[in-house]
Design an enzyme around this catalytic site. Structure first.
Site, PDB file in Angstrom:
ATOM      1  N   LEU A 112      58.092  35.929  43.323  1.00 47.76           N
ATOM      2  CA  LEU A 112      57.912  35.964  44.781  1.00 47.76           C
ATOM      3  C   LEU A 112      57.516  34.615  45.336  1.00 47.76           C
ATOM      4  O   LEU A 112      57.866  34.271  46.459  1.00 47.76           O
ATOM      5  CB  LEU A 112      56.841  37.002  45.150  1.00 47.76           C
ATOM      6  CG  LEU A 112      57.154  38.455  44.792  1.00 47.76           C
ATOM      7  CD1 LEU A 112      55.955  39.339  45.098  1.00 47.76           C
ATOM      8  CD2 LEU A 112      58.380  38.938  45.554  1.00 47.76           C
ATOM      9  N   GLY A 113      56.755  33.838  44.577  1.00 44.84           N
ATOM     10  CA  GLY A 113      56.319  32.541  45.087  1.00 44.84           C
ATOM     11  C   GLY A 113      55.507  31.782  44.061  1.00 44.84           C
ATOM     12  O   GLY A 113      55.157  32.308  43.000  1.00 44.84           O
TER      13      GLY A 113
ATOM     14  N   THR B 110      49.666  26.092  43.788  1.00 45.99           N
ATOM     15  CA  THR B 110      48.888  25.308  42.832  1.00 45.99           C
ATOM     16  C   THR B 110      48.053  26.202  41.923  1.00 45.99           C
ATOM     17  O   THR B 110      47.685  25.813  40.825  1.00 45.99           O
ATOM     18  CB  THR B 110      47.949  24.352  43.579  1.00 45.99           C
ATOM     19  OG1 THR B 110      47.189  25.107  44.527  1.00 45.99           O
ATOM     20  CG2 THR B 110      48.734  23.283  44.316  1.00 45.99           C
TER      21      THR B 110
ATOM     22  N   LYS C  89      49.701  38.576  40.727  1.00 52.00           N
ATOM     23  CA  LYS C  89      49.303  37.170  40.837  1.00 52.00           C
ATOM     24  C   LYS C  89      48.888  36.680  39.457  1.00 52.00           C
ATOM     25  O   LYS C  89      47.931  37.171  38.881  1.00 52.00           O
ATOM     26  CB  LYS C  89      48.149  37.064  41.841  1.00 52.00           C
ATOM     27  CG  LYS C  89      47.662  35.658  42.128  1.00 52.00           C
ATOM     28  CD  LYS C  89      46.557  35.725  43.179  1.00 52.00           C
ATOM     29  CE  LYS C  89      45.999  34.354  43.504  1.00 52.00           C
ATOM     30  NZ  LYS C  89      44.925  34.425  44.517  1.00 52.00           N
TER      31      LYS C  89
ATOM     32  N   ASP D 214      39.095  31.126  55.148  1.00 51.43           N
ATOM     33  CA  ASP D 214      40.427  30.503  55.071  1.00 51.43           C
ATOM     34  C   ASP D 214      41.466  31.328  55.815  1.00 51.43           C
ATOM     35  O   ASP D 214      42.566  31.576  55.316  1.00 51.43           O
ATOM     36  CB  ASP D 214      40.846  30.298  53.615  1.00 51.43           C
ATOM     37  CG  ASP D 214      42.008  29.300  53.494  1.00 51.43           C
ATOM     38  OD1 ASP D 214      42.175  28.465  54.401  1.00 51.43           O
ATOM     39  OD2 ASP D 214      42.742  29.364  52.492  1.00 51.43           O
TER      40      ASP D 214
END
Length: 502
Positions: free
Chosen positions: A172-173, A176, A196, A293
């Site tokens: 998916l992506g 860093t 993840k 964030d």
């Protein structure tokens, strides 16, 4: 590279016991560390130092000051190393968060030292003994097939299985921190999830542990998932890679905006999205958490399917998202009230003035970020397009008026001020840019309708300089701008209790 023993979800009793196992393994490895000749160590250290220099230079290039008008619609303006098409959006913040902080000792690990440890660990055995000899042989055979690349990413192929449960379908992506992959969870009836996979690098692993801690608290406080924060299903340590399983979501609100040629969202969609963000972040604040964030990249649509129409005047296709239900993601920087507060938080463009001036921060810094996000949804571009503190403050004064004298007197950053006023030369190229491209907030209105003025009244209350005077999210949710929410059929609330990870 280290390969931590795998534990099933049922074997984990608490996060505290997890850390005890982690520390005990660390001491065992120290005793079994292989010795190398002095020449080998010299060669290894030279390689590590050159790697460290490359890493630092790339980071410096990433955060270097650049002219804002060169970045408005550029991908590198947001994040140089960002490459993702859909699913969860996770990014390393522009600042370096205190992930390297050792709880209980209060010391910080040097980056260079961690690099050396990382290189040494790559040469260690990946298998660990188990109580059963049969399981030991199985673990050893499995370890031989697990490899990492030079940056610490797990090397995998479509069709690989993790934990005898997650079958990798697609990537998916990448960021860093590691990679996010779409998986089929065979213990949940083949449901699709976003997994993840963190790099096998200590600072990113520690960040993942902190995020897991926050996500477990969120699950505990909101078991029905009604407060619009992304839901964590499971986590595990896979041969040194922390892995977190999430519900599978759509595009981020920024990605959708970018793919739609930065066409602003209609005001009725802005209303629904803003209400949900306020609701989700209020839930965090009520539980003594600050996200730190918030940005459009960290707000994802539950489903980013859209309707396509053709604009005859502009001669282009335009997308309209079908359902504006969202989730707030990325809790890697989230901080509890009692925890250590880093000096600098938030991605630059959404950073509150008290953070820039190092006056201390708490939940109101999230409210400032939300004000910037709502503005971006409304006009299609970022309110503060800069990478420099002084220029950022000059933009604030141009758009919102002068910075209060109390904040100027209290800040340690007196280098930005002269005789109580911002030290800013409007005759420089940067000064001319700010003057020509920034204007008072209300001049960004695209309509004089009352609804639009109510929206800007809400944004103004969120962009109040003084944190103590800034609107709270409980107050924001009662703002007149949200009064029409129930009358708009296109903003029907999503049923957040049902399983959408298909």
């Amino acid at each position: 590279m280290p390969h931590s023993r795998r534990y099933r979800s049922s074997e984990r009793s608490s996060r505290g016991s997890y850390h005890e196992r982690y520390r005990s393994r660390k001491h065992k490895r120290r005793r079994t560390r292989s010795r190398s000749s002095s020449s080998e160590r010299d060669r290894r250290h030279r390689r590590e130092d050159s790697y460290h220099v490359r890493s630092r230079s790339s980071y410096d290039d990433h955060s270097a000051d650049r002219r804002a008008y060169d970045r408005r619609y550029c991908d590198s303006y947001r994040r140089n190393d960002y490459s993702r098409e859909r699913g969860d959006a996770y990014y390393e913040p522009e600042y370096r968060h205190s992930y390297e902080y050792r709880r209980g000792t209060g010391s910080y690990r040097s980056c260079k030292s961690s690099r050396r440890k990382h290189r040494r660990r790559r040469r260690r055995s990946r298998s660990f003994s188990r109580s059963s000899s049969q399981r030991s042989r199985q673990s050893s055979r499995r370890a031989k097939s697990v490899e990492d690349d030079d940056e610490g990413h797990l090397i995998y192929r479509v069709g690989d299985w993790l934990q005898e449960r997650y079958e990798i379908i697609s990537t998916l992506g990448e960021g860093t921190f590691g990679r996010v992959v779409q998986c089929m969870d065979h213990r949940r009836g083949g449901a699709r999830v976003a997994l993840k996979i963190i790099k096998n690098v200590e600072k990113y692993k520690e960040a993942a542990r902190l995020e897991i801690n926050v996500l477990e608290k969120i699950n505990e406080k909101d078991p029905e998932n009604t407060n619009l924060c992304v839901r964590m299903f499971d986590w595990f340590d896979y041969h040194g890679h922390m892995c977190i399983s999430f519900e599978l979501l759509g595009l981020s609100t920024f990605d959708f905006l970018k793919d739609n040629n930065y066409l602003p969202y209609p005001i009725h969609q802005v209303r629904h999205m803003a209400f949900q963000v306020c609701q989700a972040v209020k839930f965090l604040h009520d539980n003594k958490l600050t996200h730190t964030d918030l940005k459009p990249e960290n707000i994802l649509f539950v489903n980013s399917d859209y309707e396509l129409s053709y604009n005859l005047e502009k001669k282009r296709d335009e997308r309209s998202v079908k359902n504006t239900a969202i989730r707030v993601v990325d809790f890697g920087s989230a901080t509890f009230d009692h925890e250590h507060h880093s000096t600098i938080v938030s991605t630059r463009h959404y950073r509150a003035p008290e953070v820039i001036l190092e006056l201390g921060w708490s939940q109101p810094c999230d409210v400032w970020s939300i004000g910037c996000i709502i503005f971006e949804y409304y006009v299609g571009f970022t309110l503060f397009q800069t990478h420099d503190n002084r220029e950022h403050l000059a933009m604030m004064e141009r758009i919102l008026g002068p910075i209060p004298s109390r904040m100027v007197r209290k800040t340690r950053k007196q280098k930005y001020f002269y005789h109580g006023r911002l030290d800013w030369d409007e005759n420089t190229s940067a000064g001319r840019y700010v003057r020509e491209n920034c204007k008072p907030l209300r001049r960004y209105l695209t309509s004089e309708a009352e609804d639009h003025h109510r929206l800007f009244d809400l944004i103004e209350s969120m962009l109040e300089y003084e944190p103590s005077k800034r609107v709270t999210l409980a107050e924001a949710l009662k703002h007149p701008f949200f009064d029409m929410l129930g009358m708009e059929p296109s903003t029907k609330m999503w049923d957040s209790s049902r399983d959408i990870s298909r």
